[in-house]
Design a protein around this motif. Structure first.
Motif, short mmCIF file in Angstrom:
data_model
loop_
_atom_site.label_atom_id
_atom_site.label_comp_id
_atom_site.label_asym_id
_atom_site.label_seq_id
_atom_site.Cartn_x
_atom_site.Cartn_y
_atom_site.Cartn_z
N ALA A 179 0.69 -1.32 -0.37
CA ALA A 179 -0.21 0.06 0.23
C ALA A 179 1.03 1.26 -0.10
N LEU A 180 2.09 1.51 0.73
CA LEU A 180 2.67 2.21 0.27
C LEU A 180 3.59 2.67 -0.72
N GLU A 181 4.10 1.41 -0.92
CA GLU A 181 4.47 1.33 -2.56
C GLU A 181 3.40 1.98 -2.90
N ALA A 182 1.83 1.36 -3.57
CA ALA A 182 1.55 2.25 -4.11
C ALA A 182 0.96 3.05 -4.35
N GLU A 185 1.53 8.82 -6.28
CA GLU A 185 2.20 10.07 -5.73
C GLU A 185 2.63 10.95 -7.34
N GLY A 186 3.38 9.84 -7.71
CA GLY A 186 4.45 10.32 -8.58
C GLY A 186 5.94 10.68 -8.21
N LYS A 187 5.78 9.72 -7.08
CA LYS A 187 7.43 9.52 -6.42
C LYS A 187 8.02 8.54 -6.47
N GLU A 188 9.14 8.99 -6.28
CA GLU A 188 10.11 6.84 -5.98
C GLU A 188 10.66 6.50 -4.81
N LEU A 189 10.48 5.58 -4.84
CA LEU A 189 10.33 4.76 -3.86
C LEU A 189 10.82 2.66 -3.85
N ALA A 190 12.40 2.81 -3.30
CA ALA A 190 12.53 1.38 -3.54
C ALA A 190 11.55 0.52 -2.73
N HIS A 191 11.36 -0.50 -4.26
CA HIS A 191 10.36 -1.53 -3.20
C HIS A 191 11.19 -2.33 -1.50
N GLY A 192 12.30 -2.13 -1.20
CA GLY A 192 12.67 -2.68 -0.15
C GLY A 192 12.24 -1.33 1.17
N GLN A 210 15.98 4.07 5.45
CA GLN A 210 15.30 5.72 5.95
C GLN A 210 13.27 5.63 5.90
N ALA A 211 12.89 6.80 6.77
CA ALA A 211 11.60 6.48 7.31
C ALA A 211 11.23 7.06 5.97
N ILE A 212 9.96 6.48 5.22
CA ILE A 212 9.44 6.48 4.32
C ILE A 212 7.92 8.27 4.69
N ALA A 233 1.98 5.40 14.61
CA ALA A 233 2.87 5.00 15.45
C ALA A 233 4.78 5.15 14.62
N TYR A 234 4.29 4.25 13.50
CA TYR A 234 5.23 4.21 12.82
C TYR A 234 5.49 6.27 12.01
N ILE A 235 4.56 6.60 11.85
CA ILE A 235 4.52 8.40 11.46
C ILE A 235 5.67 8.94 13.03
N LYS A 236 5.24 8.77 13.82
CA LYS A 236 5.69 9.17 15.33
C LYS A 236 7.30 9.11 15.63
N ASN A 237 7.53 7.63 14.82
CA ASN A 237 9.03 6.80 15.60
C ASN A 237 9.54 7.45 13.82
N SER A 238 9.03 7.58 13.12
CA SER A 238 9.72 8.43 11.66
C SER A 238 10.58 9.51 11.82
N LYS A 239 9.84 10.52 12.89
CA LYS A 239 10.35 11.64 13.13
C LYS A 239 11.88 10.87 14.01
N THR A 240 12.43 10.29 14.03
CA THR A 240 14.14 10.10 15.25
C THR A 240 14.54 9.41 13.57
N MET A 241 14.30 8.89 12.59
CA MET A 241 15.02 8.16 11.24
C MET A 241 15.11 9.32 10.81
N LYS A 242 16.45 8.90 9.49
CA LYS A 242 16.71 9.89 8.15
C LYS A 242 15.10 9.44 7.52
N ASN A 243 14.93 10.46 7.44
CA ASN A 243 12.99 11.06 6.20
C ASN A 243 14.08 11.03 4.92
N LEU A 244 13.17 9.87 4.18
CA LEU A 244 12.91 9.41 2.68
C LEU A 244 12.38 10.28 1.85
#
Length: 122
Positions: free
Chosen positions: A4-7, A12-19, A56-58, A111-122
């Motif tokens: 779902a995130l990949e789709a 949105e016309g953005k690139e995202l590696a499958h992994g 990296q965080a999505i 929860a992922y959004i909250k956690n992603s604030k401490t990760m490097k964002n993509l």
């Protein structure tokens, strides 16, 4: 969740590696399994730590949930618009199906959004 995130990114016309999509989906599904007391805290923390260290965080927002949930309803694991994810018992051991409520998915995405604030964002 990863598909779902990949789709969503494609829409949105953005690139995202499958992994990266799969890793984010694994984090969210692990969090959900932990939150509903299937996966232990220790196992979730180990999974989250590994994913956080190597991916990296999505980026997505809570106002994107409806679009993401729609993609999940159409995923190959969904039956009759019911959400299903892997039931993660412990690291390396899972059962194929865990049916969820939409609220469980939204909580995992939040929860992922909250956690992603401490990760490097993509």
């Amino acid at each position: 969740v990863g598909h779902a995130l990949e789709a969503f990114y494609i829409k949105e016309g953005k690139e995202l590696a499958h992994g990266f999509a799969v890793a984010a989906g694994m984090w969210i599904e692990s969090w959900i399994n932990n939150n509903i007391s299937i996966l232990s805290d220790d196992d979730f923390e180990e999974i989250a730590k590994l994913i956080d260290a190597h991916y990296q965080a999505i980026h997505f927002e809570s106002n994107d949930f409806d679009v993401l949930i729609n993609f999940m309803k159409n995923d190959k694991k969904s039956i009759n618009n019911e959400f299903q994810i892997s039931q993660i018992i412990s690291i390396g051991y899972a059962k194929p199906i865990l049916q969820l409520r939409e609220e469980d998915l939204k909580n995992g995405l939040t929860a992922y959004i909250k956690n992603s604030k401490t990760m490097k964002n993509l």
